[in-house]
Design an enzyme around this catalytic site. Structure first.
Site, short mmCIF file in Angstrom:
data_model
loop_
_atom_site.label_atom_id
_atom_site.label_comp_id
_atom_site.label_asym_id
_atom_site.label_seq_id
_atom_site.Cartn_x
_atom_site.Cartn_y
_atom_site.Cartn_z
N ARG A 1 -27.63 12.39 32.95
CA ARG A 1 -28.15 13.76 33.05
C ARG A 1 -27.79 14.49 31.77
NH1 ARG A 1 -29.68 18.36 32.98
NH2 ARG A 1 -29.71 19.86 34.71
N GLY A 2 -28.81 14.76 30.92
CA GLY A 2 -28.55 15.30 29.59
C GLY A 2 -27.80 16.61 29.59
N ASP B 1 -25.58 17.74 31.49
CA ASP B 1 -24.16 17.63 31.85
C ASP B 1 -23.30 17.08 30.70
OD1 ASP B 1 -24.57 18.60 34.33
OD2 ASP B 1 -24.44 16.69 35.40
N ARG C 1 -24.60 15.66 27.43
CA ARG C 1 -25.24 15.38 26.14
C ARG C 1 -24.32 15.68 24.96
NH1 ARG C 1 -30.76 15.82 25.03
NH2 ARG C 1 -31.04 17.14 26.86
N GLY D 1 -46.75 12.16 29.43
CA GLY D 1 -46.93 11.37 30.63
C GLY D 1 -46.56 9.91 30.46
N GLU E 1 -35.25 6.46 38.24
CA GLU E 1 -34.67 5.40 37.41
C GLU E 1 -33.70 4.55 38.22
OE1 GLU E 1 -32.84 7.21 34.05
OE2 GLU E 1 -34.73 7.82 33.12
#
Length: 895
Positions: free
Chosen positions: A67-68, A70, A72, A99, A132
């Site tokens: 999760r970026g 949180d 990054r 997309g 993912e």
């Protein structure tokens, strides 16, 4: 990563490049460091691996999902930095567009061996991240892929049961998404949280957590090679006692010797140990073929130790004089490092003394492994010795069948019995097992039975007998090439393409014959395309040649032993039978040669008269000159050639390589010779050479090495018409005043060096394929305006010249990466430089006033400059200083 929503995660692909060194044993290797302690792990469920469809190709080693928002800017940066230190290449998905993202990411998961999922407090707020995880779990179950969860500032039970922040998020998800999708997310989180992983609350700090994660990733990645180890028959039996003798748990410095006969597998075993252990050390070096490399460099220099230290210290060009012991700065650095060193195939104690001396210069926990065929080499130098044992009968049978049969099927009883017979003759030596198996692979039973009868009749007593048998199964041309390599080319480090030119024959394809020898495990071709063979095979070939004429060496096809060569030359016993001769000057007695010494050797194709670190130009003298050299010669190297020219009657039409370094040549020959086959010309350090002949007919010439010929005042203009010339080195030709190609353009020239041609004032040479141009320490004042046409140029060195300015066309060199201008004391201005430039060295440009750099950050961010040096450039104007300062700030920010 996912710009379409603020709560998205970022995914990265990580590719690990693993060192693989291999010697012919027909095996592979893998790195499997000891497992990390389970103190921060949760028990793993077993993986069900049942591929019902073809397994997708693994392209990436690791897929990292997180999760970026949180992590990054903090934890993630530490992870990436640690990965970089381990030389793990990180592929970012920043280039993914709109997309295409989710489909691209899912394809990446499919092609990744490991998925590293970093769960953080807000991880579940992104449906991208949850999708993912579903995909990752699916591919774990379907194809046995590895999942490593990291619980960063979140309780594993909250992830497993969707409690805490995850409860609130899922309540919202149930309102916005289909229930089946939400249930799939919950199931995936539960399964992931039940996997072995890392909990940040159990680790003292982030640094320690990152270290353990990276080490675990390395461990898992190293296991990728396990599948390749199926050919490593009996390897565990050998490695287990070696690891025990290394006493890895101790903090002292230990040296282990690995001893055994040639072909027994010392190198292969050591490679496997190295691959398993090297990631545990701060630095490491596997130095292969020490015996061969030492002979190449000579025993009186320390190039090998320089190479070892350069590798350990990651100093590319370590040039310190180490003769009187290690400098204190080197000792201090090494003494703080835990290193792993492998010295493979050490011949004598002197090599060990040069390379390692005592082990007190290494840090605690360091290990040195030495392999040798001579046990006496290890006496007093090692803590323990491990003797490599032959394979037992079952292992030998298994390895033999791996190479003798291409299909996985039950052996027919006749083949089974024949295989047992063959294995009995190999004495459990892996190299021999593979060679004999390759000889019989794909052959009918009649051939097997015939070979079995021969082996029985011949009464095989040692491994050489097996290779003699394989030799007898070669055709005439294969035998010739095999013996040429064994008795002449092995050790010369010649490129495969050059070998093909030297052995070229209209009657057959050299490539096909070499492939046949390779398939029979008689020769190896390295990744660098160097042709060589194993020592034991070479010794067999030598003995085959000796048996051609036991009493009269002059009647043999190839001469390589100093005493034999001495008597043939002294007593004029040469003959047409001789095809090659290799003479090491330092090993042959002093001898005066007659002018007709080679007259009887009219079929001589390969002649090598050389030194290896022990120059002894007086060993062979020609007081009455030399009247004859065989016109069949294709390879001629004669170091310290004692005459002013080559014999006038020598046609040289078949020459492919002519190497006469350190010679007394004044000129090669008179007139124009048909040199259509000449590919390499080496005349470096011929201090009396004053002129070069006409090379207009040398249409295949690719390399000219004319370094340090101080008497050479010019080069023949025919050189500039050579369409295949790729490398021209005139370094140190201090009498050369000009080099101009006029209207001729050397279309193939890629490397040109005029380094230290101190008298050179006029220069104008152009090549559309020029890659590197060195004009350092010349007297030129300007570059030709045509420099901008050389758009493939990557390296331009102009240091210590009288250059006053650079042509504006230099900005057209769109591939230029390095520009060396250090100590150009007359240089006053730098024009706009190409955006591709990475290294700019302007140290000591004391007259430099103006530099054209981008004045704004946006302009400079388009450039690739990583290293810019302007030390002692005291006349720079204010705008230039500001622009250079801005560049420094940008580089610091990128670091």
């Amino acid at each position: 990563m996912k710009n379409s929503e603020s709560s998205s995660s970022i995914s990265l692909f990580v590719y690990l490049t693993v060192l693989l060194i291999s010697k012919p044993w027909g095996v592979a290797a893998s790195i499997i460091p000891n497992p990390i302690s389970n103190k921060h792990y949760y028990s793993a469920y077993p993986v069900i691996f049942s591929p019902s469809s073809p397994v997708p190709e693994i392209k990436y080693d690791v897929f990292v999902s997180f999760r970026g928002a949180d992590i990054r800017k903090n934890f993630l940066s530490h992870v990436l930095e640690a990965l970089a230190r381990k030389q793990i290449v990180v592929f970012s998905d920043k280039k993914l567009k709109g997309g295409d993202e989710i489909s691209e990411l899912h394809r990446a998961i499919e092609k990744s061996f490991i998925s590293l999922v970093i769960f953080s407090p807000n991880f579940a707020s992104s449906h991208w991240c949850l999708d993912e995880v579903v995909k990752i779990v699916e591919w774990r179950e379907k194809y046995g892929r590895i999942l490593i969860p990291v619980f960063y500032q979140v309780d594993p039970s909250d992830v497993r049961h969707q409690n805490g922040t995850y409860r609130d998020v899922f309540a919202q998800h149930e309102k916005n998404y289909d229930m089946n999708k939400v249930l799939s997310w919950r199931s995936a989180l539960k399964q992931s949280a039940n996997m072995s992983g890392f909990d940040s609350s159990h680790v003292s700090d982030d640094a320690k957590l990152v270290e353990e994660i990276v080490q675990n990733v390395l461990t898992k990645l190293n296991q990728v090679d396990q599948g390749k180890s199926k050919g490593l028959v009996g390897i565990e039996k050998q490695i287990s006692p070696i690891e025990s003798l290394l006493h890895l748990e101790l903090e002292d410095v230990r040296v282990l010797g690995i001893w055994g006969m040639p072909g027994i597998g010392k190198t292969t075993i050591t490679e496997e140990v190295f691959r398993r252990l090297h990631s545990k050390y701060e630095s490491y070096c596997f130095m292969a073929n020490v015996r061969e490399e030492s002979e190449r460099y000579g025993t009186n220099n320390l190039r090998l130790r320089n190479k070892l230290l350069s590798t350990l210290l990651k100093e590319e060009n370590l040039k310190d004089d180490l003769i009187n012991g290690l400098p204190s700065w080197v000792k201090k650095r090494l003494h703080r490092m835990k290193v792993l060193i492998v010295l493979d195939d050490v011949k004598d104690a002197e090599q060990l003394e040069v390379l390692i001396g005592t082990d007190d210069w290494l840090g605690p926990g360091s290990r040195i492994i030495i392999t040798t065929r001579d046990k006496q080499v290890l006496a007093g130098k090692v803590d323990d010795i491990y003797e490599v044992e032959p394979l037992d009968s079952a292992e030998s049978f298994q390895l033999f069948n791996l190479h003798a049969f291409t299909k996985h099927e039950d052996l027919e009883m006749e083949y089974y019995k024949l295989s047992e017979k063959m294995v009995d003759y190999t004495k459990g030596v892996p190299l021999v097992l593979k060679a004999l198996a390759n000889l019989l692979c794909g052959k009918d039973k009649d051939i097997w039975e015939s070979q079995a009868r021969i082996l029985k009749i011949e009464q095989i007593e040692n491994v050489h007998d097996v290779f003699r048998l394989i030799y007898t199964n070669l055709d005439y041309h294969e035998k010739n090439i095999f013996l040429d390599i064994a008795c002449f080319f092995d050790g010369l480090k010649l490129n495969l393409d050059l070998i093909k030119l030297l052995l070229k024959d209209r009657r057959y394809s050299v490539s096909t014959k070499l492939d046949r020898l390779k398939d029979k495990a008689l020769v190896t071709i390295s990744q660098q395309s160097i042709v060589s063979m194993h020592d034991i095979i070479q010794e067999t070939a030598w003995d085959i040649v000796r048996q051609e004429s036991v009493e009269e060496p002059g009647s043999r096809s190839r001469l390589f032993e100093p005493d034999d060569i001495y008597h043939v030359l002294k007593d004029d016993k040469g003959s047409e039978a001789i095809r090659s001769m290799a003479i090491r000057l330092s090993e042959i007695k002093e001898l005066q040669l007659s002018p007709q010494v080679f007259a009887k050797m009219s079929k001589l194709k390969f002649l090598d008269i050389y030194t290896k670190g022990s120059p002894n130009e007086g060993s062979l003298s020609l007081p009455q000159g030399l009247e004859f050299l065989p016109n069949e010669l294709r390879y001629l190297r004669w170091e310290y050639y004692p005459l002013e020219s080559l014999p006038s009657k020598f046609s040289a039409e078949n020459l492919v390589t002519l190497s006469l370094p350190y010679s007394r040549l004044k000129k090669l020959w008179h007139g124009v010779k048909d040199l259509v086959n000449l590919n390499v010309l080496i005349l470096h350090s011929s201090t009396l050479l004053t002129e070069l002949p006409d090379f207009s007919k040398a249409t295949s010439l690719a390399v000219m090495d004319l370094q340090f010929c101080p008497g050479l005042t010019s080069v023949h203009p025919s050189i500039f018409s050579l369409k295949n010339l790729k490398k021209l080195d005139l370094s140190g030709c201090i009498s050369l005043t000009r080099l101009q190609s006029n209207n001729n353009h050397l279309s193939s020239l890629s490397h040109l060096s005029l380094y230290n041609c101190t008298s050179l004032k006029e220069f104008s040479v152009t090549s559309k394929n020029m890659n590197e141009l060195n004009l350092e320490l010349t007297s030129i004042k300007e570059l030709p305006s045509s420099i901008g046409l050389q758009t493939k140029l990557e390296k331009l060195l102009l240091g210590h010249t009288h250059i006053e300015s650079l042509p504006r066309s230099i900005k057209n060199l769109t591939r230029l990466k390095q520009l060396g201008l250090h100590h150009c004391r007359e240089l006053q201005t730098l024009p706009e430089l190409p955006l591709s430039l990475e290294i700019l060295d302007a140290i000591g440009c004391v007259s430099l006033e103006n530099v054209v750099f981008g004045s704004t950050a946006s302009e400079q961010l388009k450039e690739k400059r990583k290293r810019v040096i302007f030390w002692n450039c005291l006349k720079l104007n204010e705008p230039s200083l500001k622009a250079i300062g801005l560049n420094a700030q940008i580089n610091m920010m990128s670091l």
